[in-house]
Design an enzyme around this catalytic site. Sequence first.
Site, PDB file in Angstrom:
ATOM      1  N   ASP A  35     -15.368 -41.324 -68.935  1.00 17.78           N
ATOM      2  CA  ASP A  35     -15.764 -42.710 -68.669  1.00 17.78           C
ATOM      3  C   ASP A  35     -17.130 -43.067 -69.256  1.00 17.78           C
ATOM      4  O   ASP A  35     -17.849 -43.915 -68.730  1.00 17.78           O
ATOM      5  CB  ASP A  35     -15.770 -43.005 -67.151  1.00 17.78           C
ATOM      6  CG  ASP A  35     -14.433 -42.687 -66.512  1.00 17.78           C
ATOM      7  OD1 ASP A  35     -13.408 -42.860 -67.197  1.00 17.78           O
ATOM      8  OD2 ASP A  35     -14.418 -42.279 -65.343  1.00 17.78           O
ATOM      9  N   LYS A  92     -16.025 -44.402 -74.295  1.00 18.64           N
ATOM     10  CA  LYS A  92     -15.375 -44.031 -75.562  1.00 18.64           C
ATOM     11  C   LYS A  92     -14.530 -45.181 -76.094  1.00 18.64           C
ATOM     12  O   LYS A  92     -14.465 -45.416 -77.302  1.00 18.64           O
ATOM     13  CB  LYS A  92     -14.478 -42.795 -75.353  1.00 18.64           C
ATOM     14  CG  LYS A  92     -15.234 -41.566 -74.903  1.00 18.64           C
ATOM     15  CD  LYS A  92     -14.306 -40.421 -74.569  1.00 18.64           C
ATOM     16  CE  LYS A  92     -13.461 -40.649 -73.339  1.00 18.64           C
ATOM     17  NZ  LYS A  92     -14.197 -40.661 -72.054  1.00 18.64           N
ATOM     18  N   GLY A 109      -8.593 -43.759 -68.936  1.00 16.83           N
ATOM     19  CA  GLY A 109      -8.651 -45.206 -68.748  1.00 16.83           C
ATOM     20  C   GLY A 109      -9.788 -45.692 -69.613  1.00 16.83           C
ATOM     21  O   GLY A 109     -10.942 -45.400 -69.326  1.00 16.83           O
ATOM     22  N   HIS A 110      -9.467 -46.346 -70.702  1.00 10.42           N
ATOM     23  CA  HIS A 110     -10.483 -46.758 -71.667  1.00 10.42           C
ATOM     24  C   HIS A 110     -10.579 -48.272 -71.686  1.00 10.42           C
ATOM     25  O   HIS A 110      -9.607 -48.960 -71.993  1.00 10.42           O
ATOM     26  CB  HIS A 110     -10.143 -46.217 -73.063  1.00 10.42           C
ATOM     27  CG  HIS A 110     -10.141 -44.708 -73.131  1.00 10.42           C
ATOM     28  ND1 HIS A 110      -9.835 -44.011 -74.261  1.00 10.42           N
ATOM     29  CD2 HIS A 110     -10.433 -43.774 -72.193  1.00 10.42           C
ATOM     30  CE1 HIS A 110      -9.924 -42.699 -74.012  1.00 10.42           C
ATOM     31  NE2 HIS A 110     -10.275 -42.537 -72.760  1.00 10.42           N
ATOM     32  N   GLN A 120     -10.839 -38.036 -71.887  1.00 12.16           N
ATOM     33  CA  GLN A 120     -11.590 -37.201 -70.963  1.00 12.16           C
ATOM     34  C   GLN A 120     -12.926 -36.826 -71.635  1.00 12.16           C
ATOM     35  O   GLN A 120     -13.397 -37.581 -72.455  1.00 12.16           O
ATOM     36  CB  GLN A 120     -10.791 -35.963 -70.532  1.00 12.16           C
ATOM     37  CG  GLN A 120      -9.620 -36.273 -69.610  1.00 12.16           C
ATOM     38  CD  GLN A 120      -8.463 -36.952 -70.306  1.00 12.16           C
ATOM     39  OE1 GLN A 120      -7.933 -36.461 -71.288  1.00 12.16           O
ATOM     40  NE2 GLN A 120      -8.067 -38.084 -69.800  1.00 12.16           N
TER      41      GLN A 120
HETATM   42  P1  GDP Z   1     -14.042 -44.406 -71.368  1.00  9.56           P
HETATM   43  O1  GDP Z   1     -13.016 -43.768 -70.502  1.00  9.56           O
HETATM   44  O2  GDP Z   1     -14.999 -43.413 -71.941  1.00  9.56           O
HETATM   45  O3  GDP Z   1     -13.459 -45.286 -72.436  1.00  9.56           O
HETATM   46  O4  GDP Z   1     -14.901 -45.346 -70.423  1.00  9.56           O
HETATM   47  P2  GDP Z   1     -14.321 -46.317 -69.255  1.00  9.56           P
HETATM   48  O5  GDP Z   1     -13.731 -47.524 -69.879  1.00  9.56           O
HETATM   49  O6  GDP Z   1     -13.500 -45.556 -68.295  1.00  9.56           O
HETATM   50  O7  GDP Z   1     -15.669 -46.647 -68.465  1.00  9.56           O
HETATM   51  C1  GDP Z   1     -16.758 -47.211 -69.096  1.00  9.56           C
HETATM   52  C2  GDP Z   1     -17.112 -48.512 -68.393  1.00  9.56           C
HETATM   53  O8  GDP Z   1     -18.390 -48.928 -68.796  1.00  9.56           O
HETATM   54  C3  GDP Z   1     -16.179 -49.648 -68.739  1.00  9.56           C
HETATM   55  O9  GDP Z   1     -16.082 -50.516 -67.652  1.00  9.56           O
HETATM   56  C4  GDP Z   1     -16.902 -50.340 -69.895  1.00  9.56           C
HETATM   57  O10 GDP Z   1     -16.566 -51.704 -70.019  1.00  9.56           O
HETATM   58  C5  GDP Z   1     -18.329 -50.178 -69.465  1.00  9.56           C
HETATM   59  N1  GDP Z   1     -19.300 -50.085 -70.559  1.00  9.56           N
HETATM   60  C6  GDP Z   1     -19.189 -49.445 -71.748  1.00  9.56           C
HETATM   61  N2  GDP Z   1     -20.346 -49.528 -72.433  1.00  9.56           N
HETATM   62  C7  GDP Z   1     -21.201 -50.216 -71.656  1.00  9.56           C
HETATM   63  C8  GDP Z   1     -22.585 -50.607 -71.787  1.00  9.56           C
HETATM   64  O11 GDP Z   1     -23.260 -50.308 -72.761  1.00  9.56           O
HETATM   65  N3  GDP Z   1     -23.119 -51.317 -70.741  1.00  9.56           N
HETATM   66  C9  GDP Z   1     -22.423 -51.652 -69.622  1.00  9.56           C
HETATM   67  N4  GDP Z   1     -23.029 -52.323 -68.656  1.00  9.56           N
HETATM   68  N5  GDP Z   1     -21.131 -51.305 -69.482  1.00  9.56           N
HETATM   69  C10 GDP Z   1     -20.535 -50.592 -70.470  1.00  9.56           C
HETATM   70  P1  IMO Z   2     -11.332 -40.945 -69.657  1.00 14.34           P
HETATM   71  O1  IMO Z   2     -10.592 -40.661 -70.937  1.00 14.34           O
HETATM   72  C1  IMO Z   2     -12.920 -39.489 -65.876  1.00 14.34           C
HETATM   73  C2  IMO Z   2     -10.858 -36.126 -64.000  1.00 14.34           C
HETATM   74  C3  IMO Z   2     -10.214 -36.452 -62.682  1.00 14.34           C
HETATM   75  C4  IMO Z   2     -10.336 -35.102 -61.992  1.00 14.34           C
HETATM   76  C5  IMO Z   2     -10.074 -34.131 -63.133  1.00 14.34           C
HETATM   77  C6  IMO Z   2      -8.626 -33.662 -63.241  1.00 14.34           C
HETATM   78  O2  IMO Z   2     -11.105 -42.308 -69.108  1.00 14.34           O
HETATM   79  O3  IMO Z   2     -12.779 -40.585 -69.790  1.00 14.34           O
HETATM   80  P2  IMO Z   2      -6.380 -34.849 -64.045  1.00 14.34           P
HETATM   81  O4  IMO Z   2      -5.705 -36.071 -63.535  1.00 14.34           O
HETATM   82  O5  IMO Z   2      -6.744 -34.896 -65.480  1.00 14.34           O
HETATM   83  O6  IMO Z   2      -5.643 -33.590 -63.696  1.00 14.34           O
HETATM   84  O7  IMO Z   2      -7.757 -34.771 -63.193  1.00 14.34           O
HETATM   85  O8  IMO Z   2     -10.403 -34.814 -64.323  1.00 14.34           O
HETATM   86  N1  IMO Z   2     -10.455 -37.017 -65.135  1.00 14.34           N
HETATM   87  C7  IMO Z   2     -11.219 -38.012 -65.591  1.00 14.34           C
HETATM   88  N2  IMO Z   2     -12.399 -38.481 -65.162  1.00 14.34           N
HETATM   89  N3  IMO Z   2     -12.350 -40.021 -66.974  1.00 14.34           N
HETATM   90  C8  IMO Z   2     -11.176 -39.543 -67.439  1.00 14.34           C
HETATM   91  O9  IMO Z   2     -10.623 -39.956 -68.601  1.00 14.34           O
HETATM   92  C9  IMO Z   2     -10.535 -38.517 -66.713  1.00 14.34           C
HETATM   93  N4  IMO Z   2      -9.375 -37.840 -66.878  1.00 14.34           N
HETATM   94  C10 IMO Z   2      -9.353 -36.921 -65.903  1.00 14.34           C
HETATM   95  O10 IMO Z   2     -10.940 -37.445 -61.997  1.00 14.34           O
HETATM   96  O11 IMO Z   2     -11.643 -34.902 -61.540  1.00 14.34           O
HETATM   97 MG    MG Z   3     -12.264 -43.882 -68.547  1.00 14.17          MG
END
Ligand code: GDP
Ligand code: IMO
Ligand code: MG
Length: 413
Positions: A21, A24, A48-49, A228
């Site tokens: 999270d 990416k 979840g991106h 991840q």
């Molecule tokens: P990912 O799994 O690595 O793609 O990241 P996620 O989407 O799960 O979580 C990142 C969260 O941070 C999302 O809600 C994005 O919209 C938000 N985000 C990403 N870059 C920034 C930033 O520079 N500033 C802020 N405030 N939010 C950001």
């Molecule tokens: P993105 O791509 C954050 C974490 C879960 C748990 C562990 C194992 O959005 O960054 P799983 O369901 O994979 O067996 O869970 O890994 N986890 C993540 N945490 N972002 C993710 O993906 C994750 N994918 C798995 O919360 O701790």
């Molecule tokens: Mg994510």
Amino acid sequence: MKKLLKSLGPVSAIIGAQWGDEGKGKATDILSEHYDVIARACGGANAGHTIVIDGKKHIFHLLPSGCMHEGKTVVIGAGLVLHLPTLLEEIQTLKTHGIEVLNRLFISPEAHILFDFHKEIDGVMERMREEKRGQGIGTTKRGIGPAYMDKAARIGIRMEQLGCDLTGELTQRRDQVKNMYGIDIDVKLEIDNLRRAASLLQNRIVDTIDLLHELLEEGKTLLVEGAQATLLDIDHGTYPFVTSSSTTAAGALQGLGIAPKMLTSCIGVAKAYCTRVGSGPFLTEMQGELAERIRKRGGEYGATTGRPRRCGWLHLPDLIRTARINGYTHWNITKLDVLDSEEQICVGTGKRSSAEAEYAVLPGWQESTVGLTKFSALPKNAQKYIEFIEEQTGIPAALIGTGQAREQMIIRS
Ligand code: GDP
Ligand code: IMO
Ligand code: MG
């Protein structure tokens, strides 16, 4: 951007440096505009991106976040475990936004199918861990572990079998799964799901190794979106509190069937602080009001499960280790804006294995950085914070996030 693209070269990977999270998806979306082919390499719908375009939020679980750019070739590699109803739903959601992805989507026949029963097993295994160890992993319950278990046990069903009649095989599995986990596989539901998926996806299954290599030989460029992150890697993460796939740059290349020497750059994505969902060690975890403030400001709730994310300070020894594992050439430091109101910024500096965190304390900037797109426009202390990370890791921060939206990013050459 031009200079940055030159330094990235034709094959670049975006790889999480923390526990996921990091942002990416946003980096992938921004850079995808400049690449021909966008690929996901491993993991499943545990990812979840999030990307935000014109105030609208889109969350990708299986498709790469670059899909919003029309005309890009989209590849789903062998390393993934695919829950087909989720994939169909994502394709359909894009369609309702006017984005057609099916005719430019290519799926590896070697990718594994993740069935609904894998999700149920995930739930049962979590309960078993809670009972036996007093603590579960806190998985996303998306069936990831059980699907990779089947893959490793060599009883998995792969995309190459989509379109075959799998009734016999699934009926056999029903008895095993019932014995082991007390779960009833709904064979009819699984077969219906397969049928639905086959009608749409069967002709999208091609040898993605041939495809990718031919495209690269033609001079096309490739952006790999990691899922991840390195501290969740099955080998190098905080085992057993990890996911079940190889989440590193090496894992991504393996998942796509691309040789390591072909990668021209690797962008490490790290928040300006740190978060984690699920259980496991977190040395620099914040507590109390501070944690609440950062969670609220950063919107730190899981994009897949909605769970509140644990928040903490950046931990340099972890960053340095993940940089070594992945060979990062550039950083994308994200969510700098979330620290805007902090009086002091702590950075974990002690040994990775120490029981208690040691911190360097840097002065905050207490000014808004939201939406800034130039490094020179950042408050001096924010610049110093970024420079501190660069000096300590020896890697330049080429991209710095200052907000959720696509355009809220500082891009440095
Ligand atoms: P990912 O799994 O690595 O793609 O990241 P996620 O989407 O799960 O979580 C990142 C969260 O941070 C999302 O809600 C994005 O919209 C938000 N985000 C990403 N870059 C920034 C930033 O520079 N500033 C802020 N405030 N939010 C950001
Ligand atoms: P993105 O791509 C954050 C974490 C879960 C748990 C562990 C194992 O959005 O960054 P799983 O369901 O994979 O067996 O869970 O890994 N986890 C993540 N945490 N972002 C993710 O993906 C994750 N994918 C798995 O919360 O701790
Ligand atoms: Mg994510």
